[in-house]
Design an enzyme around this catalytic site. Structure first.
Site, PDB file in Angstrom:
ATOM      1  N   LYS A 229      11.444  10.840  73.702  1.00 34.87           N
ATOM      2  CA  LYS A 229      11.638  12.023  74.565  1.00 34.87           C
ATOM      3  C   LYS A 229      13.077  12.509  74.474  1.00 34.87           C
ATOM      4  O   LYS A 229      13.322  13.708  74.293  1.00 34.87           O
ATOM      5  CB  LYS A 229      11.314  11.664  76.017  1.00 34.87           C
ATOM      6  CG  LYS A 229      11.922  12.611  77.045  1.00 34.87           C
ATOM      7  CD  LYS A 229      11.795  12.049  78.439  1.00 34.87           C
ATOM      8  CE  LYS A 229      12.716  12.552  79.489  1.00 34.87           C
ATOM      9  NZ  LYS A 229      14.117  12.267  79.448  1.00 34.87           N
ATOM     10  N   ASN A 230      14.034  11.601  74.598  1.00 33.73           N
ATOM     11  CA  ASN A 230      15.423  12.061  74.680  1.00 33.73           C
ATOM     12  C   ASN A 230      15.951  12.578  73.344  1.00 33.73           C
ATOM     13  O   ASN A 230      16.903  13.361  73.324  1.00 33.73           O
ATOM     14  CB  ASN A 230      16.326  10.971  75.278  1.00 33.73           C
ATOM     15  CG  ASN A 230      16.089  10.847  76.779  1.00 33.73           C
ATOM     16  OD1 ASN A 230      15.484  11.724  77.398  1.00 33.73           O
ATOM     17  ND2 ASN A 230      16.545   9.745  77.360  1.00 33.73           N
TER      18      ASN A 230
ATOM     19  N   CYS B  43      16.072  14.998  86.669  1.00 37.67           N
ATOM     20  CA  CYS B  43      15.920  13.958  87.697  1.00 37.67           C
ATOM     21  C   CYS B  43      17.197  13.838  88.511  1.00 37.67           C
ATOM     22  O   CYS B  43      18.300  13.850  87.944  1.00 37.67           O
ATOM     23  CB  CYS B  43      15.659  12.601  87.047  1.00 37.67           C
ATOM     24  SG  CYS B  43      14.020  12.407  86.369  1.00 37.67           S
TER      25      CYS B  43
ATOM     26  N   ARG C 186      25.436  14.335  88.504  1.00 36.67           N
ATOM     27  CA  ARG C 186      25.358  14.322  87.031  1.00 36.67           C
ATOM     28  C   ARG C 186      26.179  15.498  86.510  1.00 36.67           C
ATOM     29  O   ARG C 186      25.629  16.525  86.095  1.00 36.67           O
ATOM     30  CB  ARG C 186      23.899  14.414  86.560  1.00 36.67           C
ATOM     31  CG  ARG C 186      23.074  13.217  86.975  1.00 36.67           C
ATOM     32  CD  ARG C 186      21.646  13.317  86.500  1.00 36.67           C
ATOM     33  NE  ARG C 186      21.480  13.050  85.082  1.00 36.67           N
ATOM     34  CZ  ARG C 186      20.323  13.115  84.438  1.00 36.67           C
ATOM     35  NH1 ARG C 186      19.219  13.437  85.090  1.00 36.67           N
ATOM     36  NH2 ARG C 186      20.248  12.863  83.146  1.00 36.67           N
TER      37      ARG C 186
ATOM     38  N   ASP D   3      18.016   3.544  81.728  1.00 39.06           N
ATOM     39  CA  ASP D   3      16.636   4.015  81.876  1.00 39.06           C
ATOM     40  C   ASP D   3      15.636   2.861  81.983  1.00 39.06           C
ATOM     41  O   ASP D   3      14.485   3.076  82.360  1.00 39.06           O
ATOM     42  CB  ASP D   3      16.238   4.888  80.666  1.00 39.06           C
ATOM     43  CG  ASP D   3      17.120   6.115  80.542  1.00 39.06           C
ATOM     44  OD1 ASP D   3      17.729   6.509  81.539  1.00 39.06           O
ATOM     45  OD2 ASP D   3      17.193   6.669  79.426  1.00 39.06           O
TER      46      ASP D   3
ATOM     47  N   ARG E  39       6.792  14.123  82.743  1.00 36.83           N
ATOM     48  CA  ARG E  39       7.904  14.697  81.989  1.00 36.83           C
ATOM     49  C   ARG E  39       8.246  13.839  80.778  1.00 36.83           C
ATOM     50  O   ARG E  39       8.786  14.361  79.790  1.00 36.83           O
ATOM     51  CB  ARG E  39       9.158  14.791  82.879  1.00 36.83           C
ATOM     52  CG  ARG E  39       9.124  15.943  83.857  1.00 36.83           C
ATOM     53  CD  ARG E  39      10.491  16.140  84.456  1.00 36.83           C
ATOM     54  NE  ARG E  39      11.501  16.013  83.428  1.00 36.83           N
ATOM     55  CZ  ARG E  39      12.729  15.533  83.624  1.00 36.83           C
ATOM     56  NH1 ARG E  39      13.107  15.165  84.827  1.00 36.83           N
ATOM     57  NH2 ARG E  39      13.582  15.446  82.643  1.00 36.83           N
TER      58      ARG E  39
HETATM   59  N1  EPU Z   1      29.103  12.227  82.724  1.00 38.41           N
HETATM   60  C1  EPU Z   1      30.195  12.876  83.253  1.00 38.41           C
HETATM   61  N2  EPU Z   1      30.487  14.123  82.784  1.00 38.41           N
HETATM   62  C2  EPU Z   1      29.754  14.720  81.826  1.00 38.41           C
HETATM   63  C3  EPU Z   1      28.649  14.052  81.281  1.00 38.41           C
HETATM   64  C4  EPU Z   1      28.341  12.794  81.751  1.00 38.41           C
HETATM   65  O1  EPU Z   1      30.874  12.361  84.134  1.00 38.41           O
HETATM   66  O2  EPU Z   1      30.090  15.860  81.443  1.00 38.41           O
HETATM   67  C5  EPU Z   1      28.773  10.886  83.207  1.00 38.41           C
HETATM   68  C6  EPU Z   1      27.390  10.844  83.888  1.00 38.41           C
HETATM   69  O3  EPU Z   1      27.477  11.201  85.244  1.00 38.41           O
HETATM   70  C7  EPU Z   1      27.007   9.408  83.683  1.00 38.41           C
HETATM   71  C8  EPU Z   1      27.607   9.056  82.317  1.00 38.41           C
HETATM   72  O4  EPU Z   1      28.618  10.037  82.086  1.00 38.41           O
HETATM   73  O5  EPU Z   1      27.612   8.605  84.654  1.00 38.41           O
HETATM   74  C9  EPU Z   1      26.659   9.087  81.158  1.00 38.41           C
HETATM   75  O6  EPU Z   1      25.909  10.291  81.169  1.00 38.41           O
HETATM   76  P1  EPU Z   1      25.311  10.930  79.842  1.00 38.41           P
HETATM   77  O7  EPU Z   1      25.933  12.259  79.627  1.00 38.41           O
HETATM   78  O8  EPU Z   1      25.373   9.942  78.745  1.00 38.41           O
HETATM   79  O9  EPU Z   1      23.795  11.162  80.283  1.00 38.41           O
HETATM   80  P2  EPU Z   1      22.877  12.377  79.930  1.00 38.41           P
HETATM   81  O10 EPU Z   1      23.147  12.838  78.546  1.00 38.41           O
HETATM   82  O11 EPU Z   1      22.876  13.400  81.013  1.00 38.41           O
HETATM   83  C10 EPU Z   1      21.028  10.922  78.837  1.00 38.41           C
HETATM   84  C11 EPU Z   1      19.549  10.762  79.024  1.00 38.41           C
HETATM   85  C12 EPU Z   1      19.275  10.002  80.300  1.00 38.41           C
HETATM   86  C13 EPU Z   1      19.977   8.663  80.236  1.00 38.41           C
HETATM   87  C14 EPU Z   1      21.480   8.868  79.991  1.00 38.41           C
HETATM   88  C15 EPU Z   1      22.246   7.581  79.811  1.00 38.41           C
HETATM   89  C16 EPU Z   1      18.669  12.746  78.006  1.00 38.41           C
HETATM   90  C17 EPU Z   1      18.027  14.071  78.178  1.00 38.41           C
HETATM   91  N3  EPU Z   1      18.925  12.076  79.101  1.00 38.41           N
HETATM   92  O12 EPU Z   1      21.456  11.684  79.951  1.00 38.41           O
HETATM   93  O13 EPU Z   1      17.880   9.788  80.326  1.00 38.41           O
HETATM   94  O14 EPU Z   1      19.800   7.976  81.450  1.00 38.41           O
HETATM   95  O15 EPU Z   1      21.653   9.657  78.785  1.00 38.41           O
HETATM   96  O16 EPU Z   1      21.766   6.867  78.749  1.00 38.41           O
HETATM   97  O17 EPU Z   1      18.930  12.312  76.897  1.00 38.41           O
HETATM   98  C18 EPU Z   1      15.787   9.422  81.333  1.00 38.41           C
HETATM   99  O18 EPU Z   1      15.307   9.458  80.195  1.00 38.41           O
HETATM  100  O19 EPU Z   1      15.146   9.049  82.351  1.00 38.41           O
HETATM  101  C19 EPU Z   1      17.184   9.822  81.511  1.00 38.41           C
HETATM  102  C20 EPU Z   1      17.691  10.137  82.687  1.00 38.41           C
END
Ligand code: EPU
Length: 422
Positions: A23-24, A118, A123, A306, A398
């Site tokens: 998915k991701n 979610c 975030r 996750d 989702r």
């Molecule tokens: N963060 C910041 N600033 C940013 C971006 C991230 O402070 O601009 C922080 C976040 O708050 C968090 C950490 O950095 O504490 C890591 O966040 P990341 O950006 O890596 O997460 P994401 O890209 O928003 C993806 C997955 C999530 C998964 C996380 C961590 C997707 C669409 N989502 O989210 O997946 O938990 O990486 O591995 O790829 C799920 O599949 O249930 C899910 C939530």
């Protein structure tokens, strides 16, 4: 009326299950496809509602999307129009933010609503925006809309304060057409990033180092269509592996990349789970005595955030007190409150929880507050005595392709019905 999932628990699972595509990765590959100037074919696309939401966004941009078969789509951006993205689909998933990087990269202009997804606590997307600014873009946020524009995008060195998956992918997409070389330092290393870089490179991009903390992107003039197969979903695989450890007699999980699951597999070994690992599958056999463990979530290759929620369901079966410390999303513990309703001894502290077992679980009316909470509740429902009813199942839909059918084939009693909204 509201759709719910009903599980009659206590049945032992047996047999084989095939894991769908990631998915991701998919939710980034689809926006990445619009960077091409010709049709991009993606096969093995998972049948999840996030893909439907992204398809709605593509349609809003006049991108032609043809479904060749259930899991095979062709994305043709030849007639694309870069209009502001404000349809409800933007708020349905977090990954709509990948259209920021893709549209900025292609048109040097993007206007869109705040992405949804979610709720796991705050975030922020500040690192994505700082990356765009470093490439030469200006970012404005007003009345719920981001407007990001640039005269030109010029490659530069970008150090990410946090190794963010989303920021790494978004900066890669924004910089494929930039002038010169972009370097992302402290890049995230998740396998999904390699998959997106692979797609972009097949299209003609010059990205090196994806999967390491140091990625270089040399800007190109044009990208063409290509064909791509998505990697298997390591989180769906992990969910089924945990489920098998919790309630299978013997279950084989196929179409996995075991190397993507090393942190989970080593944690399950510590719990005493009987596993045998093959090239692209894993077989789990029933384990009577499960040991308590401590888990700390970390960026890849550490233990995936996750998977900590699904693991909490299994922890209720372990002897002693297990713990989870969240270093990515400190508030990602709503599953614990739902598990408490089913009989779990779960306590939530600041960014951590403990689960003391073994405690039997009992069927209850519970709520999937987010996607992986939903996965934890499905596992708990399968383990529980009696009937579990899970509300807000759209979160589960989702991200889990064909969950009900896969579980039925393994011997679970699971069905959907409608109940009056409470
Ligand atoms: N963060 C910041 N600033 C940013 C971006 C991230 O402070 O601009 C922080 C976040 O708050 C968090 C950490 O950095 O504490 C890591 O966040 P990341 O950006 O890596 O997460 P994401 O890209 O928003 C993806 C997955 C999530 C998964 C996380 C961590 C997707 C669409 N989502 O989210 O997946 O938990 O990486 O591995 O790829 C799920 O599949 O249930 C899910 C939530």
């Amino acid at each position: 009326m509201e759709d719910v999932i009903v599980i009659e628990g206590g049945r032992k699972l047996n047999g084989q299950v095939r894991i769908s595509s990631s998915k991701n990765a998919t939710v980034a590959l689809i926006p990445a496809a619009i960077l091409a100037n010709g049709p991009v074919t993606i096969c093995d696309v998972p049948n999840i509602s996030d893909v439907e939401s992204l398809s709605e966004l593509l349609s809003a941009l006049s991108v032609n999307v043809v479904r060749r078969s259930r899991d095979h789509i062709v994305i043709d951006p030849s007639e694309m129009k870069n209009i502001p993205l404000d349809i409800p689909a933007v708020s349905k998933l977090r990954a709509s933010y990948y259209f920021m990087g893709a549209l900025l990269g292609k048109y040097k202009y993007v206007k869109m609503k705040m992405p949804g997804g979610c709720y796991l606590g705050p975030r922020p997307i500040d690192l994505h925006l700082k990356g765009f600014e470093a490439l030469g873009a200006s970012v404005e946020y007003s009345h719920g809309y981001y407007e990001i524009k640039a005269q030109e995008l010029v490659g530069t060195k970008i150090f990410l304060d946090i190794a963010s998956v989303g920021a790494t992918i978004n900066i890669m997409m924004a910089s494929v057409y930039a002038k010169g070389r972009t370097i992302i330092e402290n890049a995230a290393k998740e396998p999904e990033i390699i998959d997106v870089a692979t797609l972009l490179n097949k299209m003609g991009a010059k990205i090196r180092g994806a999967g390491t903390g140091f990625i270089t992107i040399d800007g190109v003039e044009s990208l063409s269509g290509c064909f791509h197969e998505i990697i298997p979903d390591r989180i769906e695989a992990g969910t089924f592996i945990i489920m098998a450890a919790a309630c299978a007699e013997k279950m084989t999980i196929n179409n996995i990349i075991p190397q993507h699951l090393e942190s989970l597999i080593s944690k399950l070994e510590e719990m005493g789970i009987q596993m045998s690992i093959d090239v692209d599958s894993i077989t789990i056999e029933e384990t009577k005595e499960i040991k308590a463990v401590d888990v700390q979530t970390l960026p890849y290759p550490g233990f995936a955030t996750d998977l900590q929620q699904p693991l909490t369901a299994l922890m209720t079966k372990a002897n002693g007190t297990s713990s989870v410390r969240e270093t990515i999303y400190p508030e990602r513990f709503k599953n614990c409150f739902e598990l408490q309703k089913m009989g779990a001894k779960a306590d939530v502290y600041n960014a951590s929880c403990t689960i003391t077992g073994p405690t039997p679980l009992y069927g209850e009316l519970v709520t999937a507050t987010d996607l992986r909470c939903g996965a934890a509740l499905v596992i708990a429902g399968l383990m529980a005595q009696g009937t579990t009813t899970i509300r807000e199942v759209y979160h589960i839909d989702r991200g889990y392709d064909g969950l009900d059918e896969k579980l039925k084939a393994l011997g679970a009693v699971i069905y959907r019905k409608q109940i009056d909204e409470i």
